[in-house]
Design a protein around this motif. Structure first.
Motif, PDB file in Angstrom:
ATOM      1  N   ALA A   1      27.363 -22.474  64.000  1.00 25.47           N
ATOM      2  CA  ALA A   1      27.673 -23.812  63.493  1.00 25.47           C
ATOM      3  C   ALA A   1      27.714 -24.847  64.613  1.00 25.47           C
ATOM      4  N   SER A   2      28.041 -24.400  65.825  1.00 23.89           N
ATOM      5  CA  SER A   2      28.196 -25.352  66.936  1.00 23.89           C
ATOM      6  C   SER A   2      26.921 -26.157  67.197  1.00 23.89           C
ATOM      7  N   ALA A  56      35.336 -27.244  65.573  1.00 23.63           N
ATOM      8  CA  ALA A  56      35.576 -28.380  64.680  1.00 23.63           C
ATOM      9  C   ALA A  56      36.488 -29.410  65.320  1.00 23.63           C
ATOM     10  N   SER A  57      37.605 -28.978  65.891  1.00 26.71           N
ATOM     11  CA  SER A  57      38.526 -29.935  66.502  1.00 26.71           C
ATOM     12  C   SER A  57      37.961 -30.506  67.796  1.00 26.71           C
ATOM     13  N   GLY A  87      32.817 -37.489  68.024  1.00 25.96           N
ATOM     14  CA  GLY A  87      32.307 -38.324  66.937  1.00 25.96           C
ATOM     15  C   GLY A  87      31.875 -37.609  65.688  1.00 25.96           C
ATOM     16  N   VAL A  88      32.303 -36.332  65.516  1.00 26.67           N
ATOM     17  CA  VAL A  88      31.917 -35.576  64.318  1.00 26.67           C
ATOM     18  C   VAL A  88      33.172 -35.263  63.495  1.00 26.67           C
ATOM     19  N   GLU A  89      33.146 -35.665  62.242  1.00 27.41           N
ATOM     20  CA  GLU A  89      34.237 -35.373  61.318  1.00 27.41           C
ATOM     21  C   GLU A  89      33.911 -34.116  60.518  1.00 27.41           C
ATOM     22  N   THR A  90      34.917 -33.253  60.309  1.00 31.72           N
ATOM     23  CA  THR A  90      34.752 -32.033  59.532  1.00 31.72           C
ATOM     24  C   THR A  90      35.597 -32.114  58.259  1.00 31.72           C
ATOM     25  N   ARG A  91      34.948 -31.930  57.108  1.00 33.45           N
ATOM     26  CA  ARG A  91      35.663 -31.846  55.846  1.00 33.45           C
ATOM     27  C   ARG A  91      35.521 -30.418  55.306  1.00 33.45           C
ATOM     28  N   TYR A  92      36.635 -29.842  54.881  1.00 33.65           N
ATOM     29  CA  TYR A  92      36.632 -28.492  54.318  1.00 33.65           C
ATOM     30  C   TYR A  92      36.682 -28.594  52.800  1.00 33.65           C
TER      31      TYR A  92
END
Length: 411
Positions: A220-221, A252-253, A259-264
């Motif tokens: 995913a990275s 993710a953190s 500048g990348v937001e993660t939504r679960y």
């Protein structure tokens, strides 16, 4: 496979089915092989490292060649030590240069019969397996966590269980915890009994009917990197969980600072641009060394100076990743500095980039995957020997194509 050149799309809006976690797959395979009752393992990866492990465990030939699969070398060294019969365990020329003496010494202390076939401290190995009666062993905590995991996983098969003491600083603790969690999922009694002590009871594994392997946070990275570098992007990655045992879920953190937001949502994550970036990134990668290449390339291309520590294990990976990063980043125009064999930093210093940078991959899958997104910010980036991605993410180039990247074979 010929070298390739990549041309990025203007925007990305895609769903990518990542490979399953190689770390979980290979642990589950060994544990399942040691179980009295075998489970059905669902969503196994089709990467090189996992296929090598499956073939070795199913066929158990006299000579087992694991190629470039370092995880398989370490895990099988321990596994073969407790299985009846004599086997030769070997790999590529690079694998025969990667040290394994610490693990062999620990197994010998438990009663294992292991002989170096060529050079002391290095593969190939000749292993004669039998049930081991010794239970207590100590080894440094700052070695590869795969040595520790290899010992832990055979603990239930030892006559008196295992009592393992780790001396000094302990690195990659999340990978040790991942191993313990998987062992318990298969019925083992194993865990920490102190700050630096682990205990495994001599009780056989009892697998359930099925075990599902989640998607790979390490893979995913590279999509986080792509999202960070693209002007506009939304990327959906199914099969990733907020409460993941994988240490690389920390990606993710960390990328929130870039500048990348993660939504679960419903056992998936959705990446999008947040527009919030730090001016400098400092981080200790002692627990997530496989993320280092991704963050080196991303930070430099975002013009974010960095200081990354805890990288000492990079020198004994598929290649010396510290040296490889310094060399290949210079082709892109960035001057990196190494310090004390464990720190890599960039203070903003630039050099003249190659007009047509050809990135060497050093038989290292993560070099190819981390440098490929550089095409978003730089023209004419070429990746040599791109087939190395088969080690952990065989469909990487197809997934880039699906996301809109043009992939051109060079002559």
């Amino acid at each position: 496979m010929k070298p390739i050149r990549l041309i990025p799309p203007e925007t990305i809006h895609t769903t990518i089915q990542l490979p399953s976690s190689k770390s979980i797959c290979n642990r589950a395979l060994v544990i399942n092989a040691l179980s009295e009752k075998r489970a059905r393992l669902d969503n196994l990866s089709d990467c090189d490292d996992t296929r090598v492990m499956i073939r070795a465990l199913q066929e158990m030939p006299d000579t087992i060649d694991i190629g470039a699969a370092g995880t398989a070398m370490r895990f099988l060294t321990a596994y073969l030590s407790v299985c009846e019969g004599t086997h030769s365990l070997t790999g590529t020329q690079r694998m025969q240069q990667r040290p394994i003496g610490i693990l062999v010494d620990a197994l010998r202390a438990l009663g294992a019969e292991i002989v170096y076939s060529r050079n002391e401290g290095y593969p190939p190995l000749c292993i004669t397996g039998h049930r081991l009666s010794q239970a207590e062993v100590a080894l440094p905590g700052n070695v590869s966590s795969q040595y520790i995991s290899a010992l832990l996983m055979i603990g239930p098969a030892l006559q008196n269980g295992l009592r393992l003491t780790l001396t000094g600083d302990i690195i990659s603790r999340p990978y040790i915890d991942l191993t313990l969690q998987l062992m318990r999922a298969f019925g083992a009694q194993a865990g920490w009994t102190g700050e630096n002590q682990l205990c495994v009871e001599p009780l056989p594994y009892q697998a359930s009917d099925a075990y599902y392997v989640e998607s790979d946070w390490s893979a995913a990275s590279y999509w986080y990197e792509i999202c960070a570098l693209m002007p506009h992007a939304e990327i959906e990655l199914p099969g990733l969980f907020r409460q993941s045992p994988q240490g690389d879920a920390q990606v993710a953190s960390l990328f929130a600072s870039l500048g990348v937001e993660t939504r679960y949502e419903d056992n998936r994550v959705i990446l999008s641009k947040s527009g919030i970036k730090t001016s400098r990134l400092e981080y200790d990668f002692i627990n997530q060394p496989d993320l280092a290449q991704t963050f080196v390339v991303t930070c430099a291309l975002l013009d974010i100076p960095f200081c990354f520590s805890g990288l000492q294990s990079l020198k004994i990976k598929e290649t010396d990743r510290m040296a490889a990063l310094i060399t290949e980043m210079s082709k892109l125009g960035y001057v990196l500095e190494e310090k004390d064999g464990s720190v890599l930093m960039w203070n903003g210093e630039r050099c003249t980039p190659d007009a047509f940078p050809c990135i060497d991959t050093y038989e290292d899958h993560r070099m190819a995957m981390a440098f490929a997104p550089a095409c978003i910010r730089l023209e004419n980036v070429q990746i040599n020997n791109p087939q190395v991605v088969s080690k952990s993410y065989p469909h990487y180039w197809e997934d880039l194509s699906r996301a809109g990247f043009s992939i051109l074979e060079e002559c």
